[in-house]
Design a protein around this motif. Structure first.
Motif, PDB file in Angstrom:
ATOM      1  N   SER A  45       0.857  -1.182   0.000  1.00  0.00           N
ATOM      2  CA  SER A  45       0.000   0.000   0.000  1.00  0.00           C
ATOM      3  C   SER A  45       0.897   1.237   0.000  1.00  0.00           C
ATOM      4  CB  SER A  45      -0.897   0.013   1.243  1.00  0.00           C
ATOM      5  OG  SER A  45      -0.106   0.105   2.422  1.00  0.00           O
ATOM      6  N   ASN A  46       0.303   2.399  -0.122  1.00  0.00           N
ATOM      7  CA  ASN A  46       1.068   3.627   0.025  1.00  0.00           C
ATOM      8  C   ASN A  46       1.575   3.724   1.460  1.00  0.00           C
ATOM      9  OD1 ASN A  46       0.539   4.439  -2.620  1.00  0.00           O
ATOM     10  ND2 ASN A  46      -1.370   5.448  -2.012  1.00  0.00           N
ATOM     11  N   TYR A  47       2.791   4.243   1.621  1.00  0.00           N
ATOM     12  CA  TYR A  47       3.347   4.336   2.965  1.00  0.00           C
ATOM     13  C   TYR A  47       2.744   5.513   3.715  1.00  0.00           C
ATOM     14  CZ  TYR A  47       6.460   4.429   6.923  1.00  0.00           C
ATOM     15  OH  TYR A  47       6.947   4.405   8.201  1.00  0.00           O
ATOM     16  N   LEU A  48       2.219   5.224   4.902  1.00  0.00           N
ATOM     17  CA  LEU A  48       1.725   6.259   5.806  1.00  0.00           C
ATOM     18  C   LEU A  48       2.002   5.759   7.213  1.00  0.00           C
ATOM     19  CD1 LEU A  48       0.182   8.930   6.184  1.00  0.00           C
ATOM     20  CD2 LEU A  48      -1.942   7.604   6.204  1.00  0.00           C
ATOM     21  N   SER A  49       2.705   6.544   8.006  1.00  0.00           N
ATOM     22  CA  SER A  49       3.115   6.117   9.341  1.00  0.00           C
ATOM     23  C   SER A  49       1.911   5.871  10.239  1.00  0.00           C
ATOM     24  CB  SER A  49       4.007   7.189   9.979  1.00  0.00           C
ATOM     25  OG  SER A  49       4.277   6.866  11.336  1.00  0.00           O
ATOM     26  N   THR A  50       2.001   4.836  11.068  1.00  0.00           N
ATOM     27  CA  THR A  50       0.949   4.569  12.051  1.00  0.00           C
ATOM     28  C   THR A  50       0.955   5.615  13.172  1.00  0.00           C
ATOM     29  OG1 THR A  50       2.411   3.037  13.224  1.00  0.00           O
ATOM     30  CG2 THR A  50       0.895   2.095  11.595  1.00  0.00           C
ATOM     31  N   LEU A  51       1.995   6.464  13.213  1.00  0.00           N
ATOM     32  CA  LEU A  51       2.002   7.566  14.175  1.00  0.00           C
ATOM     33  C   LEU A  51       1.162   8.741  13.686  1.00  0.00           C
ATOM     34  CD1 LEU A  51       5.764   7.552  15.241  1.00  0.00           C
ATOM     35  CD2 LEU A  51       3.817   6.445  16.367  1.00  0.00           C
ATOM     36  N   ASP A  52       0.778   8.695  12.428  1.00  0.00           N
ATOM     37  CA  ASP A  52      -0.101   9.708  11.851  1.00  0.00           C
ATOM     38  C   ASP A  52      -1.547   9.270  12.088  1.00  0.00           C
ATOM     39  OD1 ASP A  52      -1.688  11.298  10.188  1.00  0.00           O
ATOM     40  OD2 ASP A  52      -0.168  11.399   8.615  1.00  0.00           O
ATOM     41  N   PRO A  53      -2.336  10.042  12.825  1.00  0.00           N
ATOM     42  CA  PRO A  53      -3.716   9.611  13.113  1.00  0.00           C
ATOM     43  C   PRO A  53      -4.547   9.344  11.866  1.00  0.00           C
ATOM     44  CG  PRO A  53      -3.377  11.924  13.720  1.00  0.00           C
ATOM     45  CD  PRO A  53      -2.030  11.353  13.430  1.00  0.00           C
ATOM     46  N   SER A  54      -4.186   9.953  10.745  1.00  0.00           N
ATOM     47  CA  SER A  54      -4.955   9.725   9.524  1.00  0.00           C
ATOM     48  C   SER A  54      -4.725   8.319   8.964  1.00  0.00           C
ATOM     49  CB  SER A  54      -4.621  10.781   8.465  1.00  0.00           C
ATOM     50  OG  SER A  54      -3.279  10.668   8.036  1.00  0.00           O
ATOM     51  N   TYR A  55      -3.686   7.627   9.462  1.00  0.00           N
ATOM     52  CA  TYR A  55      -3.463   6.248   9.005  1.00  0.00           C
ATOM     53  C   TYR A  55      -4.702   5.401   9.264  1.00  0.00           C
ATOM     54  CZ  TYR A  55      -1.874   1.451   8.753  1.00  0.00           C
ATOM     55  OH  TYR A  55      -1.773   0.121   8.428  1.00  0.00           O
ATOM     56  N   TYR A  56      -5.334   5.611  10.404  1.00  0.00           N
ATOM     57  CA  TYR A  56      -6.466   4.770  10.796  1.00  0.00           C
ATOM     58  C   TYR A  56      -7.756   5.155  10.084  1.00  0.00           C
ATOM     59  CZ  TYR A  56      -3.032   3.112  14.004  1.00  0.00           C
ATOM     60  OH  TYR A  56      -1.865   2.566  14.510  1.00  0.00           O
ATOM     61  N   GLU A  57      -7.671   6.150   9.200  1.00  0.00           N
ATOM     62  CA  GLU A  57      -8.785   6.479   8.322  1.00  0.00           C
ATOM     63  C   GLU A  57      -8.557   5.919   6.919  1.00  0.00           C
ATOM     64  OE1 GLU A  57      -9.057  10.688   8.478  1.00  0.00           O
ATOM     65  OE2 GLU A  57      -9.423  10.759  10.642  1.00  0.00           O
ATOM     66  N   SER A  58      -7.348   5.371   6.677  1.00  0.00           N
ATOM     67  CA  SER A  58      -7.044   4.774   5.378  1.00  0.00           C
ATOM     68  C   SER A  58      -7.668   3.384   5.279  1.00  0.00           C
ATOM     69  CB  SER A  58      -5.525   4.653   5.194  1.00  0.00           C
ATOM     70  OG  SER A  58      -4.988   3.673   6.075  1.00  0.00           O
ATOM     71  N   ARG A  59      -7.725   2.835   4.062  1.00  0.00           N
ATOM     72  CA  ARG A  59      -8.283   1.491   3.890  1.00  0.00           C
ATOM     73  C   ARG A  59      -7.548   0.481   4.751  1.00  0.00           C
ATOM     74  NH1 ARG A  59      -7.040  -3.015   1.838  1.00  0.00           N
ATOM     75  NH2 ARG A  59      -5.092  -2.206   0.951  1.00  0.00           N
ATOM     76  N   GLN A  60      -6.212   0.536   4.731  1.00  0.00           N
ATOM     77  CA  GLN A  60      -5.414  -0.409   5.504  1.00  0.00           C
ATOM     78  C   GLN A  60      -5.652  -0.233   6.997  1.00  0.00           C
ATOM     79  OE1 GLN A  60      -3.893  -2.812   3.762  1.00  0.00           O
ATOM     80  NE2 GLN A  60      -1.701  -2.405   3.746  1.00  0.00           N
ATOM     81  N   GLY A  61      -5.682   1.018   7.440  1.00  0.00           N
ATOM     82  CA  GLY A  61      -5.910   1.278   8.853  1.00  0.00           C
ATOM     83  C   GLY A  61      -7.271   0.806   9.323  1.00  0.00           C
ATOM     84  N   ARG A  62      -8.289   1.059   8.508  1.00  0.00           N
ATOM     85  CA  ARG A  62      -9.642   0.616   8.876  1.00  0.00           C
ATOM     86  C   ARG A  62      -9.715  -0.904   8.912  1.00  0.00           C
ATOM     87  NH1 ARG A  62     -11.101   4.555   5.083  1.00  0.00           N
ATOM     88  NH2 ARG A  62     -11.753   2.929   3.630  1.00  0.00           N
ATOM     89  N   GLU A  63      -9.002  -1.546   8.002  1.00  0.00           N
ATOM     90  CA  GLU A  63      -8.983  -3.008   7.970  1.00  0.00           C
ATOM     91  C   GLU A  63      -8.371  -3.570   9.247  1.00  0.00           C
ATOM     92  OE1 GLU A  63      -8.313  -5.030   4.077  1.00  0.00           O
ATOM     93  OE2 GLU A  63      -6.468  -5.643   5.067  1.00  0.00           O
ATOM     94  N   ILE A  64      -7.270  -2.973   9.682  1.00  0.00           N
ATOM     95  CA  ILE A  64      -6.607  -3.432  10.904  1.00  0.00           C
ATOM     96  C   ILE A  64      -7.486  -3.192  12.122  1.00  0.00           C
ATOM     97  CG2 ILE A  64      -4.679  -2.923  12.459  1.00  0.00           C
ATOM     98  CD1 ILE A  64      -2.983  -2.504   9.877  1.00  0.00           C
ATOM     99  N   MET A  65      -8.094  -2.016  12.202  1.00  0.00           N
ATOM    100  CA  MET A  65      -8.989  -1.740  13.319  1.00  0.00           C
ATOM    101  C   MET A  65     -10.178  -2.701  13.317  1.00  0.00           C
ATOM    102  SD  MET A  65      -8.928   2.425  13.568  1.00  0.00           S
ATOM    103  CE  MET A  65      -9.910   2.460  15.058  1.00  0.00           C
TER     104      MET A  65
END
Length: 218
Positions: free
Chosen positions: A66-86
């Motif tokens: 996927s595109n790189y976005l740090s998990t320290l960036d709160p917007s990561y958890y709004e990405s497709r990958q972040g939502r999938e993990i949550m």
């Protein structure tokens, strides 16, 4: 090894394996959470076996690139990958959560920098041996999705290279995962790791007290 309907459904998105040994603690191991890390972490996660736990469940998921976005960036958890993990965390409600990462050689000093808390807002990672690093998961999910007593860890290895030294690093990386997977709770994990890595465990405890206060992640 038992892989149910969930495994078939998620297989199209990434590698999924459910190891089910009946009642007991639930562990969730996720690799490749951003960028191309999954090309490295899959080499370790696929080595985890039915025999690595005695009771409970071990859920293993390796994300696609996927595109790189740090998990320290709160917007990561709004990405497709972040939502999938949550979604996986909320679905399985693990008491042990491990994120497997890899890093480029030039990132080593940034990750282990003693002043990382000032620069990035989180404690530095700790080297176990051979360049394998451990730390806590992103604070954006540590307090929000987990209980105080849960185990939440990040483990990092240099990204894959075809060399003898990298395969030695892989052995350390996989063995750490097996210790985490086979420990029933935090006390057991700390005791086992403390015998093998006493200085590193004490450092992790100190970082946790300094960063999380009364809510230590390790």
């Amino acid at each position: 090894m038992k892989t149910g309907k969930r495994g078939h459904r998620r297989k199209k998105l990434g590698f999924f394996r459910l190891i089910n040994r009946g009642p007991g603690p639930v562990r969730l191991f996720i690799g490749g959470v951003h960028g191309r890390e999954g090309l490295t972490t899959i080499r370790a996660l696929k080595r985890l076996r039915f025999s690595d736990i005695e009771t409970g469940k071990l859920v293993i998921y390796n994300c696609n690139t996927s595109n790189y976005l740090s998990t320290l960036d709160p917007s990561y958890y709004e990405s497709r990958q972040g939502r999938e993990i949550m979604g996986l965390i909320k679905e399985y409600r693990p008491s042990t959560y491990l994120e497997a990462h890899c890093y480029r050689d030039e990132s080593y000093h940034d990750l282990t920098d003693p002043s990382r808390k000032l620069k990035r807002g989180v404690p530095p990672l700790i080297e176990l041996e051979r360049g394998v690093l451990i730390g806590s998961v992103s604070p954006h999910i540590r307090k929000k999705l987990f209980r105080r007593e849960d185990i939440c860890l990040t483990v990092e290895i240099p990204c894959f290279r075809d060399s003898e030294e990298w395969y030695r690093q892989l052995e350390v990386y996989v063995e750490f995962m097996r210790i985490v997977a086979s420990s029933r709770d935090r006390d057991e994990l700390e005791n086992r790791l403390g015998r093998k890595y006493p200085h590193q465990v004490e450092t992790a405890r100190r970082y946790a007290r300094e960063f999380f206060g009364e809510y230590p992640p390790f």
